[in-house]
Write an enzyme that holds these catalytic residues in place. Structure first.
Site, PDB file in Angstrom:
ATOM      1  CB  VAL A 105       1.123  -9.392  12.325  1.00 32.19           C
ATOM      2  CG1 VAL A 105       0.835  -9.197  10.842  1.00 32.19           C
ATOM      3  CG2 VAL A 105       0.799  -8.110  13.105  1.00 32.19           C
TER       4      VAL A 105
ATOM      5  CG  HIS B 262      -2.103  -9.134   6.298  1.00 33.07           C
ATOM      6  ND1 HIS B 262      -3.206  -8.435   6.736  1.00 33.07           N
ATOM      7  CD2 HIS B 262      -2.340  -9.424   4.987  1.00 33.07           C
ATOM      8  CE1 HIS B 262      -4.073  -8.308   5.729  1.00 33.07           C
ATOM      9  NE2 HIS B 262      -3.575  -8.910   4.670  1.00 33.07           N
TER      10      HIS B 262
ATOM     11  CB  CYS C 285      18.420  -8.214   6.719  1.00 35.68           C
ATOM     12  SG  CYS C 285      19.749  -7.059   6.319  1.00 35.68           S
TER      13      CYS C 285
ATOM     14  CB  CYS D 118      24.881  -7.338   6.116  1.00 37.76           C
ATOM     15  SG  CYS D 118      23.162  -6.831   5.998  1.00 37.76           S
TER      16      CYS D 118
ATOM     17  CB  THR E 283     -11.988  -9.900   8.993  1.00 34.41           C
ATOM     18  OG1 THR E 283     -11.411  -8.976   8.051  1.00 34.41           O
ATOM     19  CG2 THR E 283     -12.883 -10.879   8.259  1.00 34.41           C
TER      20      THR E 283
ATOM     21  CD  GLU F 215     -19.162  -3.005  13.552  1.00 30.58           C
ATOM     22  OE1 GLU F 215     -19.684  -2.376  14.487  1.00 30.58           O
ATOM     23  OE2 GLU F 215     -18.254  -2.559  12.837  1.00 30.58           O
TER      24      GLU F 215
HETATM   25  P1  OAD Z   1     -10.559  -4.376  11.382  1.00 30.03           P
HETATM   26  O1  OAD Z   1     -10.158  -3.528  12.535  1.00 30.03           O
HETATM   27  O2  OAD Z   1     -10.755  -3.706  10.066  1.00 30.03           O
HETATM   28  O3  OAD Z   1     -11.931  -5.147  11.713  1.00 30.03           O
HETATM   29  C1  OAD Z   1     -12.109  -5.830  12.919  1.00 30.03           C
HETATM   30  C2  OAD Z   1     -13.459  -6.534  12.861  1.00 30.03           C
HETATM   31  O4  OAD Z   1     -13.618  -7.291  14.037  1.00 30.03           O
HETATM   32  C3  OAD Z   1     -14.662  -5.587  12.766  1.00 30.03           C
HETATM   33  O5  OAD Z   1     -15.543  -6.045  11.759  1.00 30.03           O
HETATM   34  C4  OAD Z   1     -15.314  -5.700  14.151  1.00 30.03           C
HETATM   35  O6  OAD Z   1     -16.725  -5.546  14.107  1.00 30.03           O
HETATM   36  C5  OAD Z   1     -14.930  -7.118  14.544  1.00 30.03           C
HETATM   37  N1  OAD Z   1     -14.853  -7.386  15.994  1.00 30.03           N
HETATM   38  C6  OAD Z   1     -14.400  -6.574  16.993  1.00 30.03           C
HETATM   39  N2  OAD Z   1     -14.419  -7.197  18.177  1.00 30.03           N
HETATM   40  C7  OAD Z   1     -14.906  -8.455  17.940  1.00 30.03           C
HETATM   41  C8  OAD Z   1     -15.137  -9.596  18.771  1.00 30.03           C
HETATM   42  N3  OAD Z   1     -14.903  -9.599  20.089  1.00 30.03           N
HETATM   43  N4  OAD Z   1     -15.631 -10.714  18.175  1.00 30.03           N
HETATM   44  C9  OAD Z   1     -15.886 -10.750  16.843  1.00 30.03           C
HETATM   45  N5  OAD Z   1     -15.682  -9.704  16.023  1.00 30.03           N
HETATM   46  C10 OAD Z   1     -15.182  -8.574  16.550  1.00 30.03           C
HETATM   47  O7  OAD Z   1      -9.493  -5.561  11.285  1.00 30.03           O
HETATM   48  P2  OAD Z   1      -9.184  -6.541  10.063  1.00 30.03           P
HETATM   49  O8  OAD Z   1     -10.416  -6.860   9.297  1.00 30.03           O
HETATM   50  O9  OAD Z   1      -8.398  -7.661  10.608  1.00 30.03           O
HETATM   51  O10 OAD Z   1      -3.588  -4.971   7.511  1.00 30.03           O
HETATM   52  O11 OAD Z   1      -8.255  -5.638   9.177  1.00 30.03           O
HETATM   53  C11 OAD Z   1      -7.684  -6.175   8.020  1.00 30.03           C
HETATM   54  C12 OAD Z   1      -6.320  -5.585   7.795  1.00 30.03           C
HETATM   55  O12 OAD Z   1      -6.387  -4.156   7.800  1.00 30.03           O
HETATM   56  C13 OAD Z   1      -5.299  -5.877   8.885  1.00 30.03           C
HETATM   57  O13 OAD Z   1      -4.676  -7.121   8.751  1.00 30.03           O
HETATM   58  C14 OAD Z   1      -4.304  -4.764   8.731  1.00 30.03           C
HETATM   59  C15 OAD Z   1      -5.303  -3.639   8.622  1.00 30.03           C
HETATM   60  O14 OAD Z   1      -4.844  -2.462   8.085  1.00 30.03           O
HETATM   61  C16 OAD Z   1      -2.350  -4.484   7.344  1.00 30.03           C
HETATM   62  O15 OAD Z   1      -1.764  -3.859   8.212  1.00 30.03           O
HETATM   63  C17 OAD Z   1      -1.763  -4.782   6.001  1.00 30.03           C
END
Ligand code: OAD
Length: 247
Positions: free
Chosen positions: A106, A122, A130, A154, A192, A219
């Site tokens: 985001v 997201h 609002c 509002c 991710t 990882e």
């Molecule tokens: P996470 O914090 O779950 O995962 C981050 C990923 O990035 C992990 O697999 C790390 O190993 C990897 N990572 C970290 N540093 C890195 C780098 N320099 N290069 C490549 N990879 C790296 O984040 P998301 O998968 O984005 O949702 O989380 C998904 C959703 O969960 C988010 O959008 C958010 C969260 O709760 C909501 O808030 C609805």
């Protein structure tokens, strides 16, 4: 970095016309923005149920807004990194016939680096909506002028324009994402953890429609099990190497 894997990935990339990139918090880590589940991740320090659900907002909008205000301050002070910049370069140089980014982030850094075809699954931390008249608009105030902020139309409470746990994803973005995943030759999954749905189902969906999957992460994740190529390392280091191979 394994040279052979890098060359294999570059060869797949070179041969692809329709490319989709799915990103998560890891792509912004090298910009200095905390991830959610990493060592210093948000969900290691805070409970998602207290900050990122509609119930949390109903219970304590001030607390939720304080957290979003804090995150906005952090993001505001950071810049896109080399990974964001290379993706935007690939799009803007027209390297591929179709190039789409689907992001769970985001933070707006893909757009700030110049990417245009970005589907924000997201939502966007720079949007407010609002809760009374549903008007949605951008708000770039850092810090916010009042917490919790109110609608100028509002006077109802404003909420962050993001998707919380338990909420549906925006329909347009979701439908377009699946359409792009159906027709892509290559999906690159970057940074991710692959555990939050529906984004977590997207690589498997693309693969079942014939796409190759390249994953870039520091990882292994559940996606690594079925990715064609796993490039282990930081996005901001691997993407420049890949770019060098295909330029
Ligand atoms: P996470 O914090 O779950 O995962 C981050 C990923 O990035 C992990 O697999 C790390 O190993 C990897 N990572 C970290 N540093 C890195 C780098 N320099 N290069 C490549 N990879 C790296 O984040 P998301 O998968 O984005 O949702 O989380 C998904 C959703 O969960 C988010 O959008 C958010 C969260 O709760 C909501 O808030 C609805």
């Amino acid at each position: 970095m394994d040279e052979k894997l890098l060359k294999d990935a570059a060869s797949v990339l070179r041969g692809s016309k329709n490319v989709v990139v799915l990103t998560g918090a890891g792509i912004s880590a090298e910009s200095g923005i905390p991830t959610f589940r990493g060592k210093d991740g948000w969900w290691k320090r805070y409970r998602a149920e207290e900050l990122a659900t509609p119930e949390a907002f109903r219970r304590d909008p001030k607390l939720v807004w304080e957290w979003y205000n804090y995150r906005r301050e952090i993001i505001h002070s950071k810049k896109p990194n080399r990974a964001h910049i290379i993706l935007s370069k690939w799009e803007n140089e027209g390297k591929f016939e179709n190039f789409t980014i689907i992001t769970q982030n985001v933070d707006g850094l893909h757009m700030r680096s110049g990417s245009k075809n970005v589907l924000c699954l997201h939502g966007d931390i720079w949007k407010v909506r609002c809760t009374g008249c549903y008007r949605e608009e951008y708000n770039f105030d850092v810090p916010l002028k009042e917490i919790p902020p109110r609608c100028s139309n509002c006077n109802s409470l404003l909420r962050p324009g993001v998707v919380w746990f338990g909420e549906s994803l925006p329909q347009f973005e979701l439908e377009r994402s699946f359409r792009e995943l159906e027709r892509c030759d290559l999906l690159i999954v970057i940074g991710t953890s692959g555990i939050v749905y529906p984004a977590a189902s997207m690589p498997q969906y693309a693969k079942s429609h014939g796409s190759k999957i390249i994953e870039i992460n520091i990882e292994k994740t559940p996606i690594t099990n079925y990715a064609h190529i796993f490039l282990k390392g930081k996005a901001g280091e691997i993407l420049p190497l890949l770019d060098g191979e295909i330029s």
